[in-house]
Structures are given as C-alpha cells and as structure tokens.
Design a protein around this motif. Structure first.
Motif, short mmCIF file in Angstrom:
data_model
loop_
_atom_site.label_atom_id
_atom_site.label_comp_id
_atom_site.label_asym_id
_atom_site.label_seq_id
_atom_site.Cartn_x
_atom_site.Cartn_y
_atom_site.Cartn_z
N UNK A 16 0.73 -1.21 0.18
CA UNK A 16 0.09 0.01 -0.02
C UNK A 16 0.92 1.10 0.11
N UNK A 17 1.87 1.11 0.86
CA UNK A 17 2.84 2.27 0.76
C UNK A 17 3.50 2.53 -0.35
N UNK A 20 1.15 4.10 -2.86
CA UNK A 20 0.80 5.25 -2.64
C UNK A 20 1.80 6.12 -3.36
N UNK A 21 3.02 5.76 -3.11
CA UNK A 21 4.18 6.59 -3.69
C UNK A 21 3.78 7.25 -5.08
N UNK A 24 1.08 9.64 -6.06
CA UNK A 24 1.04 11.11 -5.82
C UNK A 24 2.18 11.94 -6.27
N UNK A 25 3.03 11.23 -7.14
CA UNK A 25 4.15 12.20 -7.48
C UNK A 25 4.01 13.75 -7.82
N UNK A 27 1.93 15.89 -6.54
CA UNK A 27 1.52 16.60 -5.10
C UNK A 27 3.10 17.01 -4.69
N UNK A 28 3.84 15.79 -4.73
CA UNK A 28 5.32 15.97 -4.31
C UNK A 28 5.92 17.38 -4.50
N UNK A 31 4.41 20.47 -2.86
CA UNK A 31 4.85 21.04 -1.56
C UNK A 31 6.18 21.03 -0.92
N UNK A 32 7.04 20.58 -1.91
CA UNK A 32 8.45 20.47 -1.40
C UNK A 32 9.18 21.73 -1.07
N UNK A 34 8.12 24.28 0.23
CA UNK A 34 7.98 24.96 1.52
C UNK A 34 8.77 23.96 2.50
N UNK A 35 9.08 22.75 2.11
CA UNK A 35 9.76 21.75 3.10
C UNK A 35 11.39 22.26 3.19
N UNK A 66 17.37 20.12 -5.01
CA UNK A 66 17.48 19.35 -3.71
C UNK A 66 17.53 17.69 -3.97
N UNK A 67 16.70 17.24 -4.95
CA UNK A 67 16.42 15.83 -5.18
C UNK A 67 17.77 15.45 -5.85
#
Lengths: 484, 320, 299
Positions: A16-17, A20-21, A24-25, A27-28, A31-32, A34-35, A66-67
C-alpha cells in the motif's frame, strides 16, 4: 500459518505504501518548496548556536536541485589517513561552508589537507569532544575544534587547548576583532585560547506586514516604541492577541525571550570563587515568562522544537527575538523581505562560535594559518560575508561590506522598510555586548534552569521551590559550585 | 593398546582439559567484567571529578561519594534516590499489568476446552515488539505522542486533552507511556514463559480436578497459580533486574537532549540515565558510587534468584 | 440411586447445550481480545510505515491510515540530513554488523566450549566455578560501565570495536543455557567412543559436540544477535569517533533537533532501521518463539 499472517500484514502495509508512492508524485513537487525552508535546519542546540551559512549556501534554490543533490556517504570529508591531515571538528556544516566556499580558492594547498569532521548536532558534541580528547592516537583526533559560547570556557579553562599566543598569532593579528569575542574566550588565568569569525549581537526580528496590521506601523523606529521596555512588550503582546483574535501572537514561546533576559544580567552563573549567582534578571525572567504563559500570550513552543519551527512560518508570530546569525539561519524563506529589525527592551547577544587549536595538534603552523584566515584576515572574512551574510568579527571587513544587502538563496532577507542593511543595523550594537557573562558550565546550568522555569511557569512548583530545585541540581551536577 | 588404557581412565583423567575449555571464558570474564566491577568499587571511593575540562582526583574518600548518593546538599533526598524511585514506579506500572495479562493469556492459550485457532500466529505477533531495537521503538512512540504526534492529535480531536504538550509536559503521562512501552515490548515474552510453565504442569492434576467438578476459576487459583509460582518468580526477578537497568526507552523518549535527563523535571530519569549523566559531566567517583548501589540492589535480587533456582532444582530432582 | 442417575444425565444434557454456547461465547470473547492485542502489537509499526510515506506537514495535521506519496521525498530528506551525522545510515549498519557478527560467533563458540568443559570433564573446583557462573549470571553490564570505560581507556581499547567484541566471549547466561541443553540432549558415550578412535579433545569438541549442539546454538544465535544488534548503552559509552556510530546510535541521533521538524524523515529512518530485524523475525519467528520458552532469555 503464523508466519504467513504476519508476512501478509506487513507486506500489505508495504505494498500500500509503495502504491501510494507512485500515485502522488505530482503533489510531491508542489509541496516540497515549503519543506526546504522548514528543512533549512539550524543545527545548533537548545541553548545556543552560532551558525554560519554553510547549509544556507549549500541549500539549493529550487527543489529539483535538492533531489539531485549528491549526498556524501560519510560526513568525515577529506583524507584522514594523510600524514599532513588537518582535522577540524564541528557539529554542523558551518565551518565546512567557509572551507568550501572561501578557503578552497584562497589557499588550495591548505584546503586539500583539511579533514572535516561533522559530528551532527550539538546534542552530543561535548560528549564526543571529551571522548576524543582522551584518545590522542585516534586518526580523527582534532587539530582544530569549533566551540560554542555555552561551553567554550569549559575548554579554554582546561588543558586540552593551546594558547593562541603559542600558535604565533599576536595581538596585532586580532586587533580588528570585537573585544567581547576576545573577552569571552579568555580563561580565568587570562589566557586567550580561541578566536571567533563572527560577532553575534541580538535584535528583535519583526514581521513588517503584521506590525502594519496590528501595531499600525512598520517603520522600525516606531515599532521599537512597542518594544522599548518589558512593560511595553507585555502590552504589545496583549494588543496583538486582541487585534488578531488570537490568529497572531507576539512570540512562539516564552523561551524566545530567555536570551534577552540573560543579556541583561550583571553576572554569569557563578563568580570566580565558584559561588552560584542567580541574577535578578533571571528571577524577573521567571515571573515575566509566567505572566506571558498564564495569559496565553505565546504558543508555548520550546525553542528549537518542532512547534517552534512551525510557528515561525505563516502569520502565526509577530516577533522573533534573534541575532546576527539568526537572521539568515532561522528566519523562514516564505517571509523573506518582510522582516525588520528593532532593538527591543535591552541589548543582548546570542551564541557565537570560536575556533581553537588542540594540545595534540600535529601541525601548529597549519592550525595557526587556518585560524588566522577565518578570524583575522579582513579579505578572507569579507568573502565569508559575501558568501553567507554572516556578521564577521572584523571591523575592516565589516566596513567594506556594510552597504551590501543581506541575501539568502538570492532573496533579500530584510524588508525595504528597514532603511539600512543588516550590517549597518548591527554595527553599533556589537560594542554593547558584555563578554564576561558566560561561565564554563553555562550549557548544563542553563539547561537545569530552563527545566525549573518550566515547572514554575506550568504551575507545578512555586518560585521558591523551583529555585531550590535548581540549586540542588546544580550542586548535584557540579560538586565544586557552592550554591549557598 | 593405548586406546584401551585411555578408556579405562574415567573422565577425571581428562580433567585438565576442562580447565582449557573453560579458560577463555574465565580469562575474558575476569578482565572485561570482574575487574571493571572491582575497579568501579575502587573508583566509588575516590573523589574524582572534572572541572573546566580537566580531571581532578582529590584522592581516597570513604563517604563523600556515597553520602551524595543518598542525601542532597540541602539535606533532602538526592537525585540518585529520585532516579531509583522513578525507575521503580515505571517498572511497577509495566510489570503488574504485564503479569496479569500474561497469566490470562497463558491460561487461555493452553485451555484445551476453548481452543483458539491461530494461537501460533498470535504468539508471533505479540512477541514481535520484543525483537525490535528499543531505541527505534522509543523514538517511534515519542513521534506519536509528541506535540505534533498523530496520537496526540487524535486524543485532542476526541476532546480528551486540550493541550498538545499534555503527554510530554506532565510526569504521569510520560511515565505512563514509558511503562506502556515496556509492557508492550515484554508481555509477549512473559506470556510465552508462562505458557511453557502451564504446559509443564502434569495434565493428570487438571483431569483429577475436572472429576472433582472444579470450575475454571478454582483450577486457576488452586492449581495453575501455585504450580506457576517458580516460573512467575523467575519472571519477576529477571524483569526486576532488567527493569533496574532500564535505559534505551526512557533515554530517548521525553528527554532534554542537552543533559540527557528525563523530562518533565527528571520525572523520567532512570538510574542508568543518571549514571550516564554523571559520567558525561565528569563525576566519575559519584557515578561509580551510584553503580555500586545499583549493583548491590541487583545482587540482593540475584541471591534471591539463586536461592529460588536451587529450590526448583531440588524439586525437579525429587520428581525425577 | 437410579433416580439420581437419570436426573444427572438430563442435567448433563441440558448443560451440554448451554455449555457449548458458553464455550462459543468464551471463544468469541477471547479471540476478540487476542485480535485487539495483535492490532496493538502491530499498530505502531503500521502507523510508522504509513507516516513514512506522508508529507511532514500532513503528519502534523493528524492521523491517517492511508499511505501518501512522499516516500521518496522523505527518503531524500533522510539521506540529506543523516549526511550531517558523521555516520551514514549504511555506515551505521556496517558498524553494527562489524560488532554484532563476530560478537555473536564468539559468544556461541566459547559459551558452548565453556559449557562443554563443565559438562564433559570432572576437575577440581568445578562446582565452585559453576556456582560462580550462576552467581554472576544476573550481574548486568551497566553496573560495571564506569570501571569498564576507564579500564578500556587505559588499555587503549577505547573507541575501538574490539572493546565491544572481545567481552562477548564471556556470556554467562548463554553458558548456563548451553549446559542445561547438554544435560538433556547430549551423551558422554559419544565422546568416549571418539576417544577410542583416538581423536583429541578439541577435535571431539569441534567435530562432535558442536554439531550436536546445533539446535541450541541456533536458538541462542538469534537472541545473542538481537541483543547485540539492539545494544545502545555500551557502544554509546565506548565509541567516540563520529564515523563509528552503530545503528542504535544512529537512531538516537534522529531524536536530535535536526530531525524534530521532519517527521517524514524520522519515520522512514526508523522504518529502515527496524526492517532488517523484521525480516529476520519473519523467517525465524518459529525458532524465536520456541526459544523464549526454552531459555528464558531476558536481560
């Protein structure tokens, strides 16, 4: 049977995890951004920290970078096996930033010899230093160590460091340094054992837009009126809470003003005869903190905690008592350009990092050279400022850089409304710092004090009980301190 | 025939080999465990501390270290005593529910009348927490009960608490959660031990009681419990000794990372955390003194254990 | 008399129906409790795995049972942040392995050897020495740590993995277990037979006794491995170099302030650190669960 059941449960969770990965790429990416800001970690510890901009410059401007960023396998960088290795110890990437950003170009030969040991966080730094000092044959035994204000005297008073004079660094070399940084690093015998590349006067960082909204002005001089003394700060806290219906509070937590009160002390935690002194300022701080908490005028966040980081973002908090390094290290990127600096109720300083050569230093000349570059050389230090906006500990360097706008990730940190550059603002603040307020045991004693203040503020103990418990704990930790 | 003559010698002739076989164990034990223990005793009578980063040894002292272990400078109970108290409280609130639940489960899982399917899978699952790194578990629970933890949020949403720092700012919840983690990690282990204890009881005793018309409760009180006494004593003593050394969970749960001491206000500082703190601050003499006291307490319990083990052996022999 | 018999049998019949209902009720009740306990045992791990896939800010807003898509990003954050710890995650796993594998092997070999020495030979002082092992069995390593630490500094073994590996040779509890096992499952006649064949004593031990002890060694191997792998206290006291951190020490650093703001990275870090143990457990749970009852290993 049983194995299969557990297997199935865990495996399903995993699947499931993983599923899920891939979902939602997208969304990644949103949001990042702000991280990154939140993740621009400070790396100092709960009672201090002097950070330079190592991380700041390293921190990529955008998330894709960053990635892709290559992550070092191990943070001990450089060749520790080399015969001429110069081992530098620190708890974060601060000095590493200077080495890579400035030293590399200025002195490639010395640069190539540097072995940088990043111990990761101040929480265990002293432990690790104490341990490595007992183990001089270790190949990672440091030649140079970074020391923070809270415990620098523990080491300069001890026998593990060399005198600056023994390194061939003279008064003339450090004549352009701010006096308080010299005072701080001078031990009780009058020996100077460490030098710093930064000066750390404090200030109150105010969100200009929120000040405009709730205080009716964002002109630093007028905003200062709201912070001119502790009564004014208290009234301002009430005003902000009332006007914003609690949407915005003045402070993240009462701990944010601790450093300001500590700056108002007349004495350090103990005198030369090891008698404990609880300065009136600290007693007043206890009551003031309790008043703020009782009326719920802050978010009660613990300094450096996750709550604290969270409440610096958005429009939660109007005032953030900080200092030179705080300005570019702890402020959040989403609010850059909306900060102004005011003096607040009283001058203070916060933290700072010093460099010292160890007793077992293998190459004194190299160590001396390194320390001189970072703490005495005006050109070198101007480059440090150009790199990370650090308020460097050299009046000449400051003079050449004073008109430059302080940037972080290419963005101006301060609002236009400030009317001066960061350096110009701080220039006349440095002189007022008392370098004699620290003791060798500051880190532990302040920690023990914090614990009891918390008990008092939470209403678990009376003030007298809290103070009695504090004294008891100090006596328990340091037998030689007379708590009276 | 050489071999025959050898054969005639009983094992006693080979006795010297016995020394060779046990020598490595004893050499290493003496050097790495017994001597450090003796050395700890010696250190506990020396006034050693670190001042300004340098170690100072003021020489032999009979009472200084030990006095400070019991009485603080102001005449009240010392921090060491407090940490023993903390450890005891955390241990009790872990052990009592643990032994009760384990007894219940042991009876259930060995009940021949009400057979539970999947008992094997159950054992595997409840034992799982015991093998996982305690350090990881502690941080996992802290992340869940911290100010922004999911369980804190859940409990707040339910309206049971009104403050997101409830679990970490109050002594009772912090100790309670540490007790719970210990309980959660160890009840599977205790259940397995008690099951083996119950299975070791002669089934004919239960059969006889069935004929006498005993209820399940009567059987439990009059047969299972008394017969389980040795194994329960074993569980008790080992848990108590283990509990006295409790370190991993509390040292990473709700602590001041600067001092390594438990929060709030030392409510979750255990004895070993305190020993660690004393060595960290260079109070070697006093750290040694606290260790010695901890050792003596453990020793008394070990003696109890030893006496009890002897008892059990005797009983086993009688049976045989 | 006959009346009595009849009434008894009807009563039994009537009870039978209610009895089996009772059994069923008890069964349902007990299963419910057991299922709840299983859930409690696994729930924290489930939550950890789910949160490892979630965005930090989302984790802060509340609980969720559905995974999200931030696994890779959290992973990157963890790698980035752990880079500042002195020992990388992989380095920590390697360090733990360097200590744990030789340590476990030494524990097993020398414990079996010691137990065999007590079991197979009769020598002067045997009883006394055995009593000594029994007596020290329960002495926890923590109480000797101050002396141990300073002694290691004197020996020059401070900040050296050897200080954590060599002491593994002396493991009283394992010796005790091994001897118990030998008493039950080992016959000295085999040894005698081998002696007749002219084998020397150490050969007998290595080629005959050791293989016979396999089941006991396997059980103890798992427990010794887990205990050493999970040990935090001793390495924490003894290791100084930043690049020598073991896995639990690495985990410990995730409690420091660099991580407090990034829950996603913490959860994924915890997940990675416990993953090897969960895998080991999945494969060996049968032996582990059986071994607990055998040895009563608890420290």
């Amino acid at each position: 049977m049983k194995k299969r059941v557990v297997c199935a449960l865990l495996a399903s969770a995993l699947i499931v995890a993983a599923a899920g990965c891939s979902n939602n790429e997208k969304k990644d990416d949103n949001k990042s951004t702000t991280t990154t800001t939140a993740a621009a970690d400070k790396g100092g510890d709960s009672t201090t920290a002097a950070q330079g901009g190592g991380d700041t410059t390293d921190a990529p401007a955008d998330t894709t970078a960053a990635e892709e960023k290559k992550v070092p396998e191990n943070e001990v960088s450089g060749n520790a096996d080399a015969a001429d290795a110069v081992v530098v110890w620190m708890w974060n990437t601060d000095v590493k930033g200077i080495i890579d950003g400035v030293l590399k170009d200025v002195d490639p030969e010395l640069y190539n010899r540097i072995v940088y040991v990043n111990t990761g966080g101040t929480d265990f730094y002293q432990d690790k230093l104490d341990n490595i000092f007992n183990d001089p044959s270790n190949k990672l035994y440091p030649d140079i160590v970074a020391l923070e204000a809270d415990y620098i005297l523990k080491y300069t008073n001890g026998s593990n460091l060399l005198n600056i004079a023994d390194l061939g660094i003279t008064d003339a070399d450090y004549s352009k340094e701010y006096k308080y940084t010299i005072d701080t690093a001078t031990n009780y015998k009058g020996e100077l054992k460490a030098l710093s590349w930064q000066a750390c006067p404090g200030s109150w960082t105010i969100r200009a837009s929120l000040a405009e909204k709730y205080l009716g002005t964002s002109d630093p001089a007028k905003v200062q009126e709201f912070f001119k003394d502790w009564d004014a700060v208290y009234e301002t806290a009430k005003l902000v809470k009332e006007k914003s219906n609690g949407e915005t509070l003045l402070l993240t937590g009462y701990e944010d003003i601790k450093r300001v009160w500590m700056g108002a002390r007349q004495n350090g935690w103990h005198d030369a005869d090891d008698n404990l002194i609880i300065d009136q300022a600290m007693l007043d701080y206890m009551d003031y903190a309790k008043k703020l908490e009782d009326e719920k005028l802050t978010y009660s966040a613990t300094q450096w905690g996750d709550d604290w980081n969270a409440k610096k973002t958005g429009d939660y908090t109007l005032a953030l008592p900080g200092c030179t390094w705080y300005t570019y290290w702890c402020l959040v990127e989403e609010n850059f350009g909306d900060y102004i600096l005011v003096d607040g109720p009283q001058p203070y300083s916060w933290g700072g990092t010093w460099l010292a050569a160890t007793k077992g230093c293998a190459d004194k000349d190299a160590a001396a050279k390194f320390i001189k570059y970072l703490t005495c050389d005006a050109d070198f230090m101007a480059k440090i400022n150009a790199m990370n906006s650090d308020y460097v500990n050299n009046t000449d360097a400051i003079e050449t850089r004073k008109n430059e706008v302080a940037l972080n990730n290419g963005k101006a940190i301060l609002s236009d409304k400030q009317g001066s550059t960061l350096i110009q603002y701080y220039m006349d603040k440095v002189g007022g710092i008392n370098g004699k307020l620290i003791t060798a045991e500051d880190s532990a004693i302040t920690g023990l004090f914090d614990t009891q203040v918390k008990e008092y503020v939470a209403g678990n103990k009376s003030k007298d009980d809290a103070i009695a418990a504090f004294k008891k704990n100090v006596a328990d930790t340091y037998n030689y301190i007379n708590v009276g | 025939m050489a071999t025959q003559t050898v054969k005639k010698h009983k094992t006693i002739e080979y006795g010297r080999y016995g020394y060779l076989f046990i020598a490595p164990f004893f050499i290493v034990y003496l050097v790495f465990q017994l001597w450090p223990l003796i050395y700890t005793f010696i250190l506990s009578f020396q006034d050693i501390y670190v001042k300004y980063g340098d170690e100072i040894n003021d020489g032999f002292t009979l009472t200084k270290n030990y006095a400070s272990v019991f009485v603080a400078n102001d005449g009240t109970a010392s921090m060491a005593i407090r940490t023993f108290g903390n450890t005891a409280i955390i241990w009790i609130f872990n052990f009592i529910p643990q032994i009760l639940l384990s007894l219940l489960l042991a009876v259930w899982l060995t009940d021949t009348k009400v057979k539970l399917k999947g008992a094997g899978a159950f054992k595997v699952m409840v034992y799982l927490p015991n093998v996982i790194t305690a350090a990881s578990i502690s941080i996992l629970f802290f992340s869940m009960f911290g100010p922004n933890g999911p369980l804190t949020k859940l409990v707040m949403d339910l309206g049971w608490i009104d403050n997101n720092r409830f679990f970490i700012d109050n002594a009772a919840p912090t100790r309670g959660i540490i007790s719970f983690i210990q309980f959660w990690m160890w009840y599977g282990n205790t259940t397995l031990l008690l099951i083996s204890g119950v299975l070791g009881i002669n089934p004919s005793i239960f059969e006889a009681s069935d004929i006498d018309g005993c209820t399940g409760w009567q059987k439990f009180i009059h047969i299972t419990l008394p017969m389980l006494r040795p194994i329960m004593l074993y569980v008790l003593v080992t848990s108590l000794i283990g509990g006295l050394q409790m370190y991993d969970i509390p040292s990473l749960f709700n602590v001041n990372m600067n001092t390594g001491r438990g929060m709030p206000d030392d409510a979750s500082t255990t004895v070993t955390m305190y020993i660690r703190f004393l060595t960290k601050t260079g109070n070697f003499g006093r750290a040694a003194a606290v260790s010695v006291i901890l050792f003596l307490v453990t020793l008394i319990l070990s003696v109890l254990f030893f006496v009890f083990m002897g008892d059990r052996d005797k009983k086993a022999k009688k049976k045989g | 008399m006959s009346n009595d018999k009849i009434s008894v049998s009807t009563a039994t019949r009537m009870e039978d129906a209610s009895y089996s209902r009772k059994i069923l009720a008890a069964k349902i009740f007990r299963i419910t409790i057991c299922v709840i306990l299983c859930i409690i045992s696994l729930f924290p791990f489930y939550l950890m795995i789910i949160n490892a896939t979630r965005y930090t800010k989302d984790i802060e807003t509340g609980i969720s049972f559905i995974p999200s898509g931030f696994f890779i990003q959290n992973w990157n954050t963890l790698m980035e942040k752990s880079a500042g710890l002195g020992t990388s995650l992989w380095g920590a796993i390697l360090n733990s392995a360097i200590i744990t594998f030789p340590g476990t092997i030494l524990t097993l070999y020398f414990s079996t050897m010691t137990a065999y020495g007590f079991f197979a030979y009769n020598f002067k002082g045997r009883k006394f020495l055995w009593a000594f092992i029994m007596a020290v069995m329960m002495v926890p390593g923590q109480v000797t740590i101050v002396g141990f630490l300073r002694f290691m500094q004197t020996l020059g073994l401070y900040d050296n993995f050897l200080a954590l590996i060599i002491p593994a040779i002396a493991a009283p509890t394992v010796v005790f277990f091994m001897r118990q096992y030998m008493t039950g499952a080992f016959s000295l006649e085999i040894v005698e037979a081998a002696r007749i064949d002219g084998a020397n004593e150490f050969r007998i031990f290595n080629t005959i006794a050791l293989p016979l002890m396999k089941p006991a060694i396997a059980t103890q191997a798992i427990f010794a491995f887990i205990a050493s792998w999970n040990n935090l206290f001793t390495p924490n006291m003894l290791l100084a170099s930043p690049d020598k951190a073991t896995l639990p020490m690495f985990v410990q650093q995730m409690r420091t302030e660099q991580f407090t703001i990034d829950y996603g990275a913490i959860y994924i870090g915890l997940f990675i650190t416990i993953l090897p143990l969960i895998i080991v457990y999945l494969f060996l749970s049968k032996y582990i669960v059986a071994g607990v009852a055998l040895g009563g290993v608890k420290d």
